[in-house]
Design an enzyme around this catalytic site. Sequence first.
Site, PDB file in Angstrom:
ATOM      1  N   GLU A  70       0.426  -5.578  16.541  1.00  0.00           N
ATOM      2  CA  GLU A  70       1.219  -6.696  16.011  1.00  0.00           C
ATOM      3  C   GLU A  70       2.183  -6.251  14.912  1.00  0.00           C
ATOM      4  OE1 GLU A  70      -1.410  -9.730  14.688  1.00  0.00           O
ATOM      5  OE2 GLU A  70       0.051 -10.648  13.375  1.00  0.00           O
ATOM      6  N   GLU A 106       5.395 -13.939  13.879  1.00  0.00           N
ATOM      7  CA  GLU A 106       4.776 -14.945  12.993  1.00  0.00           C
ATOM      8  C   GLU A 106       5.724 -15.403  11.893  1.00  0.00           C
ATOM      9  OE1 GLU A 106       1.342 -12.605  11.785  1.00  0.00           O
ATOM     10  OE2 GLU A 106       2.090 -12.546   9.744  1.00  0.00           O
ATOM     11  N   ASP A 158      -2.946  -5.276  13.384  1.00  0.00           N
ATOM     12  CA  ASP A 158      -1.717  -5.783  12.768  1.00  0.00           C
ATOM     13  C   ASP A 158      -1.150  -4.719  11.826  1.00  0.00           C
ATOM     14  OD1 ASP A 158       0.285  -7.264  11.588  1.00  0.00           O
ATOM     15  OD2 ASP A 158      -0.968  -9.029  11.193  1.00  0.00           O
ATOM     16  N   TRP A 179       5.787  -6.028   3.191  1.00  0.00           N
ATOM     17  CA  TRP A 179       4.401  -6.526   3.189  1.00  0.00           C
ATOM     18  C   TRP A 179       4.069  -7.224   4.490  1.00  0.00           C
ATOM     19  CZ3 TRP A 179       1.285 -10.968   3.336  1.00  0.00           C
ATOM     20  CH2 TRP A 179      -0.085 -10.667   3.078  1.00  0.00           C
ATOM     21  N   TYR A 208      -3.588  -4.456   3.213  1.00  0.00           N
ATOM     22  CA  TYR A 208      -3.496  -5.678   3.996  1.00  0.00           C
ATOM     23  C   TYR A 208      -4.688  -5.842   4.949  1.00  0.00           C
ATOM     24  CZ  TYR A 208      -2.447  -8.919   7.605  1.00  0.00           C
ATOM     25  OH  TYR A 208      -2.582  -9.951   8.468  1.00  0.00           O
ATOM     26  N   ARG A 263       4.149 -14.536  18.629  1.00  0.00           N
ATOM     27  CA  ARG A 263       3.195 -14.821  17.548  1.00  0.00           C
ATOM     28  C   ARG A 263       3.462 -16.125  16.806  1.00  0.00           C
ATOM     29  NH1 ARG A 263      -1.154 -14.194  16.144  1.00  0.00           N
ATOM     30  NH2 ARG A 263      -1.037 -13.297  14.080  1.00  0.00           N
ATOM     31  N   ARG A 266      -9.747  -8.561  15.871  1.00  0.00           N
ATOM     32  CA  ARG A 266      -8.724  -7.765  15.203  1.00  0.00           C
ATOM     33  C   ARG A 266      -9.410  -6.773  14.275  1.00  0.00           C
ATOM     34  NH1 ARG A 266      -4.057  -9.738  10.894  1.00  0.00           N
ATOM     35  NH2 ARG A 266      -5.722  -9.344   9.398  1.00  0.00           N
TER      36      ARG A 266
HETATM   37  O1  EZ4 Z   1       0.047 -12.327   6.525  1.00  0.00           O
HETATM   38  O2  EZ4 Z   1      -0.822 -15.656   7.323  1.00  0.00           O
HETATM   39  O3  EZ4 Z   1      -1.641 -12.040  11.555  1.00  0.00           O
HETATM   40  N1  EZ4 Z   1      -1.767 -12.567  10.512  1.00  0.00           N
HETATM   41  C1  EZ4 Z   1      -1.086 -12.285   9.411  1.00  0.00           C
HETATM   42  C2  EZ4 Z   1      -1.379 -13.176   8.255  1.00  0.00           C
HETATM   43  C3  EZ4 Z   1      -0.168 -13.415   7.382  1.00  0.00           C
HETATM   44  C4  EZ4 Z   1      -0.343 -14.642   6.537  1.00  0.00           C
HETATM   45  C5  EZ4 Z   1       0.975 -15.027   5.895  1.00  0.00           C
HETATM   46  O4  EZ4 Z   1       0.924 -16.301   5.401  1.00  0.00           O
HETATM   47  O5  EZ4 Z   1      -0.289 -11.380   9.395  1.00  0.00           O
HETATM   48  O6  EZ4 Z   1      -2.443 -12.631   7.538  1.00  0.00           O
HETATM   49 CO    CO Z   2       0.168 -10.817  11.416  1.00  0.00          CO
END
Ligand code: EZ4
Ligand code: CO
Length: 411
Positions: free
Chosen positions: A245, A271, A219, A411, A159, A292, A147
């Site tokens: 993602e 996720e 992501d 976020w 992030y 996910r 990634r």
């Molecule tokens: O933000 O696991 O793909 N992974 C992610 C992670 C999530 C955290 C949240 O608890 O997006 O980094």
């Molecule tokens: Co993610």
Amino acid sequence: MKITNAEVIVTSPDRNFVTLKLTTDEGITGLGDATLNGRELSVVAYLKDHVVPLLIGRDADKIEDTWQFLYRGAYWRRGPVTMAAIASVDMALWDIKGKKADMPVYQLLGGASRDGLLAYGHASGKTTEELFESVHRHLELGYRAIRIQTGVPGLKSIYGIASVTADKPEGVRYDHEPAVRGDLPNEEDWDTRSYLRHVPGVFEAVRNEFGPELPLLHDAHHRLTPMQAAKLGKSLEPYDLFWLEDCTPAENQDALRWVRHHTTTPLAIGEIFNTVWDYKQIISEQLIDYVRSAVTHTGGITHLKKVLDYASLFQIKSGMHGPTDISPVGMAAAMHLGLAIHNFGIQEYMMHGGRTNQVFQQSFTWNNGLLHPGDNPGLGVELETDEAGKYPYVRAYLPYNRLADGTIHDW
Ligand code: EZ4
Ligand code: CO
């Protein structure tokens, strides 16, 4: 075989983990992961105050019945707290069934469909140079899929970027979630236009440096509108991503239709989903390519297997969430499920810290970029209670972000 004891263990070796430990009258124990990053104690209360009294005396052999009892019997369905709690009971019961049968859980799920699980790691860097170094480090660690997250000029923190510290000068581990233990959440900044301008050039540079073969993932962490996501997907097509993602906030499933109609970049989402109902539309309309969900956040092996079987009808594969906030127990459950199903895609794998690996003794193997859960009976994880006791819970929060004008963003 009856459940005679149910214990909720909270430990914070490198970060917080919530583990359910069930014991039966035959002396067999089973572990389940109930970790909900940044909201851990809500699941502890749900389990301790409401679920544990229901488990004592129940038949440990009845996995499906227990799942339905906890899901339907509560009346209040779905949601991350409920589904993480149910997941932990489900995992622990599969662990127990495996130990009773003297078989690894993947055998009970139908046996191995492959030799091992392709796993991806997180390379990141504030600059392209740092990013390349991080990719090299991950290749050395054996990863065969990576990634890619980078800093964006003009943004301070973003992030997915591992912080470079004195003890980790290469910044190899992105493990800042929760960003701050024992304090309040970190505030990060965000600007979508800068991000969209910057990212395609980064992927071009990575492809030029590392060649066309290496599977690359990215992501977007829920930050884009459908049109922005479509634009990003399109602009990344030349770099042949394995997936993009969470390109839009996951709640609005309709949004994916717009993205899908504009780009052939594969999409992964889910996720923060908890049940098959969160996936109903995006699976049946084939709006994504990868699911996910983690076993931990989607009601356990029993429920995620149903989601993935449903996804298989639409050529959609698994891409289970595997950050360090999934405990070694949750990761083991993911590995057993991933090994057994036909439509396995890829497994996220971030490697837990040394203290975590002391608390959780694990049987999995990592060879040539492939994970395997090992052949110990059950899930193959045991919790060292004394070690766990050394690390009490530490309050922790995920970060959040604001735009330049102070507006809170996704976020
Ligand atoms: O933000 O696991 O793909 N992974 C992610 C992670 C999530 C955290 C949240 O608890 O997006 O980094
Ligand atoms: Co993610």
